[in-house]
Design a protein around this motif. Structure first.
Motif, PDB file in Angstrom:
ATOM      1  N   PRO A  52      30.575 -64.522 -41.495  1.00  0.00           N
ATOM      2  CA  PRO A  52      31.361 -63.437 -41.237  1.00  0.00           C
ATOM      3  C   PRO A  52      30.507 -62.104 -41.348  1.00  0.00           C
ATOM      4  CG  PRO A  52      32.559 -64.977 -42.623  1.00  0.00           C
ATOM      5  CD  PRO A  52      31.332 -65.150 -42.708  1.00  0.00           C
ATOM      6  N   ILE A  53      30.944 -61.097 -40.700  1.00  0.00           N
ATOM      7  CA  ILE A  53      30.504 -59.548 -40.872  1.00  0.00           C
ATOM      8  C   ILE A  53      31.862 -58.790 -41.504  1.00  0.00           C
ATOM      9  CG2 ILE A  53      29.798 -57.515 -39.993  1.00  0.00           C
ATOM     10  CD1 ILE A  53      28.485 -59.122 -37.727  1.00  0.00           C
ATOM     11  N   ASP A 105      33.319 -53.756 -44.433  1.00  0.00           N
ATOM     12  CA  ASP A 105      32.581 -52.572 -45.054  1.00  0.00           C
ATOM     13  C   ASP A 105      31.280 -52.444 -44.102  1.00  0.00           C
ATOM     14  OD1 ASP A 105      31.663 -55.161 -45.821  1.00  0.00           O
ATOM     15  OD2 ASP A 105      30.628 -54.243 -47.615  1.00  0.00           O
ATOM     16  N   ILE A 106      30.691 -53.345 -43.469  1.00  0.00           N
ATOM     17  CA  ILE A 106      29.600 -53.269 -42.777  1.00  0.00           C
ATOM     18  C   ILE A 106      30.024 -52.687 -41.480  1.00  0.00           C
ATOM     19  CG2 ILE A 106      27.677 -54.443 -41.336  1.00  0.00           C
ATOM     20  CD1 ILE A 106      27.466 -56.475 -43.579  1.00  0.00           C
ATOM     21  N   VAL A 107      31.141 -53.175 -40.852  1.00  0.00           N
ATOM     22  CA  VAL A 107      31.251 -52.420 -39.512  1.00  0.00           C
ATOM     23  C   VAL A 107      31.621 -50.896 -39.800  1.00  0.00           C
ATOM     24  CG1 VAL A 107      33.368 -52.494 -37.713  1.00  0.00           C
ATOM     25  CG2 VAL A 107      32.122 -54.748 -38.818  1.00  0.00           C
ATOM     26  N   ALA A 108      32.364 -50.911 -40.912  1.00  0.00           N
ATOM     27  CA  ALA A 108      32.919 -49.241 -41.001  1.00  0.00           C
ATOM     28  C   ALA A 108      31.616 -48.379 -41.249  1.00  0.00           C
ATOM     29  CB  ALA A 108      33.749 -49.202 -42.137  1.00  0.00           C
ATOM     30  N   LEU A 109      30.700 -48.964 -42.091  1.00  0.00           N
ATOM     31  CA  LEU A 109      29.302 -48.190 -42.127  1.00  0.00           C
ATOM     32  C   LEU A 109      28.831 -48.167 -40.929  1.00  0.00           C
ATOM     33  CD1 LEU A 109      26.567 -48.476 -44.902  1.00  0.00           C
ATOM     34  CD2 LEU A 109      26.072 -48.676 -42.517  1.00  0.00           C
ATOM     35  N   LEU A 110      28.474 -49.029 -40.113  1.00  0.00           N
ATOM     36  CA  LEU A 110      27.983 -48.723 -38.754  1.00  0.00           C
ATOM     37  C   LEU A 110      28.559 -47.687 -37.887  1.00  0.00           C
ATOM     38  CD1 LEU A 110      27.272 -52.626 -37.748  1.00  0.00           C
ATOM     39  CD2 LEU A 110      25.541 -50.700 -38.705  1.00  0.00           C
ATOM     40  N   LEU A 114      25.966 -62.518 -33.526  1.00  0.00           N
ATOM     41  CA  LEU A 114      26.807 -63.536 -32.584  1.00  0.00           C
ATOM     42  C   LEU A 114      28.142 -63.034 -31.936  1.00  0.00           C
ATOM     43  CD1 LEU A 114      27.415 -67.319 -33.231  1.00  0.00           C
ATOM     44  CD2 LEU A 114      29.357 -65.771 -32.922  1.00  0.00           C
ATOM     45  N   LEU A 115      28.275 -63.264 -30.721  1.00  0.00           N
ATOM     46  CA  LEU A 115      29.463 -62.747 -30.335  1.00  0.00           C
ATOM     47  C   LEU A 115      30.271 -63.897 -29.836  1.00  0.00           C
ATOM     48  CD1 LEU A 115      31.731 -60.855 -28.827  1.00  0.00           C
ATOM     49  CD2 LEU A 115      30.386 -61.036 -26.632  1.00  0.00           C
ATOM     50  N   ALA A 116      31.708 -64.094 -30.437  1.00  0.00           N
ATOM     51  CA  ALA A 116      32.636 -65.271 -30.197  1.00  0.00           C
ATOM     52  C   ALA A 116      33.677 -64.541 -29.278  1.00  0.00           C
ATOM     53  CB  ALA A 116      33.137 -65.813 -31.230  1.00  0.00           C
ATOM     54  N   ARG A 117      33.981 -65.387 -28.116  1.00  0.00           N
ATOM     55  CA  ARG A 117      34.999 -64.855 -27.138  1.00  0.00           C
ATOM     56  C   ARG A 117      36.141 -65.914 -26.909  1.00  0.00           C
ATOM     57  NH1 ARG A 117      32.464 -61.440 -22.194  1.00  0.00           N
ATOM     58  NH2 ARG A 117      34.583 -61.083 -21.854  1.00  0.00           N
ATOM     59  N   PRO A 145      40.209 -62.328 -28.519  1.00  0.00           N
ATOM     60  CA  PRO A 145      39.555 -62.314 -27.249  1.00  0.00           C
ATOM     61  C   PRO A 145      37.991 -62.086 -27.392  1.00  0.00           C
ATOM     62  CG  PRO A 145      40.737 -60.408 -27.913  1.00  0.00           C
ATOM     63  CD  PRO A 145      41.390 -61.331 -28.709  1.00  0.00           C
ATOM     64  N   PHE A 146      37.642 -61.265 -28.754  1.00  0.00           N
ATOM     65  CA  PHE A 146      36.453 -61.193 -29.108  1.00  0.00           C
ATOM     66  C   PHE A 146      36.071 -60.829 -30.609  1.00  0.00           C
ATOM     67  CE2 PHE A 146      37.872 -57.277 -27.062  1.00  0.00           C
ATOM     68  CZ  PHE A 146      37.849 -56.276 -28.191  1.00  0.00           C
ATOM     69  N   ASN A 147      34.921 -61.275 -31.022  1.00  0.00           N
ATOM     70  CA  ASN A 147      34.592 -61.177 -32.410  1.00  0.00           C
ATOM     71  C   ASN A 147      33.113 -61.117 -32.769  1.00  0.00           C
ATOM     72  OD1 ASN A 147      35.194 -60.274 -35.107  1.00  0.00           O
ATOM     73  ND2 ASN A 147      36.065 -62.287 -35.858  1.00  0.00           N
TER      74      ASN A 147
END
Length: 335
Positions: free
Chosen positions: A265-266, A269-274, A161-164, A255-257
């Protein structure tokens, strides 16, 4: 009698850590070259995922626009839903996104959060920076294979999901993003493109759109990691910038997440891994003025690294695709 422009003699050069490179010699008319070699060049993109063409000597926006048009007889797409402003040139040709030169743009697939996205990206370099500024590439199939299976399964099940939040201070305004200014037209666009929307008391627009995170390539059927989960995450924003934005706009006013498709929530740690997986698979070839690059936007992610000195890269988008047409059947819930 005019001399024929040189045709591609395919050997596209592959070197470790570098983008597939095609060197053209003695090219005096890049527009004509593009028209005569369009089919062979498209075959090369299908085979390699991307091709950097060096030696065309592209010189100005008009020549770039003509070259792009010869390469995509179906025409170029308008830019919609960009998260940062672009300068329009002509005939569907735009500047690269307005983004601070000292901050990288992480790996992503262009407009992977949109209902309709470009299957093909075209880039042209009119001025190479003095330092950095590489448009990196990463094979989305190899990236998918390198992500832990449990993470892949969750994203395949839930999507992303993209929230803006659109405001007058940061990123593209909703007028720039959607190409309309009337509220009723904005709401119509959102409904048509499967975007949830909510107007805030101060007039700010907030949107949410759920999309599949893994798709199948339209030609090969291969599964590709296809999203902007890491790039548009709060955890990819520089910490001092994120803290400022949260302080001014609140945690829901960034502005985005990005989140999992069910709204959870993501983790950082997952974002860093990606981003680590992307880094391990990144191909880098520094730009030279006059270069052309074509990128399959499904099989290849791209990035923009920090740079110094003036940099002018023009962008075109073509071959529109509907993201749900390429989604796995297990991702129906991502709608």
């Amino acid at each position: 009698m005019s001399t024929p422009s040189p045709r591609i003699q395919f050997e596209v050069e592959r070197q470790g850590g570098r983008a597939p490179l095609l060197t053209v010699e003695n090219c005096h008319d890049p527009v004509r070259w593009a028209e005569e070699n369009r089919e062979a060049l498209r075959v090369a993109v299908d085979e390699h995922g991307a091709v950097l063409v060096r030696g065309l000597g592209l010189r100005d926006p008009a020549e770039v626009a003509d070259t792009f048009q010869r390469l995509v007889p179906g025409g170029l797409m308008p830019d919609r839903e960009a998260f940062a402003a672009r300068q329009p040139y002509l005939d569907g040709v735009y500047s690269s996104l307005t983004w601070p030169a000292n901050q990288p743009m992480c790996m992503h697939h262009e407009l992977s959060y949109a209902l309709e996205f470009p299957g093909l990206m075209l880039f042209a370099c009119l001025q190479a920076p003095s330092v950095g500024g590489v448009t990196g590439l990463a094979d989305a199939r190899a990236v998918l294979d390198a992500i832990p299976p449990d993470i892949v399964r969750r994203f395949e099940r839930d999507g992303w999901l993209l929230a803006r939040s659109y405001n007058e201070d940061i990123g593209a305004s909703y007028q720039e993003a959607f190409g309309v200014s009337d509220r009723a037209d904005v709401e119509s666009y959102c409904r048509t493109h499967q975007i949830e929307f909510e107007w805030q008391p101060d007039g700010e627009l907030r949107t949410r759109q759920r999309r599949p995170a893994v798709v199948r390539h339209p030609a090969t059927g291969q599964r590709c990691w296809f999203n902007q989960v890491a790039f548009l995450s709060e955890w990819t924003i520089a910490p001092e910038v994120r803290e400022y934005l949260v302080d001014v706009y609140g945690p829901d006013g960034l502005p985005f997440n990005t989140r999992f498709g069910n709204g959870e929530p993501i983790g950082e740690d997952i974002v860093a891994l990606l981003n680590e997986v992307y880094e391990a698979h990144t191909l880098r070839t520094p730009w030279e003025t006059g270069d052309l690059m074509l990128v399959d936007n499904v099989s290849m992610a791209h990035s923009r690294e920090a740079y110094e000195g003036p940099r002018e890269i023009l962008v075109g988008m073509a071959e529109p695709r509907n993201v749900f047409d390429l989604a796995n059947h297990t991702q129906d819930g991502a709608r």
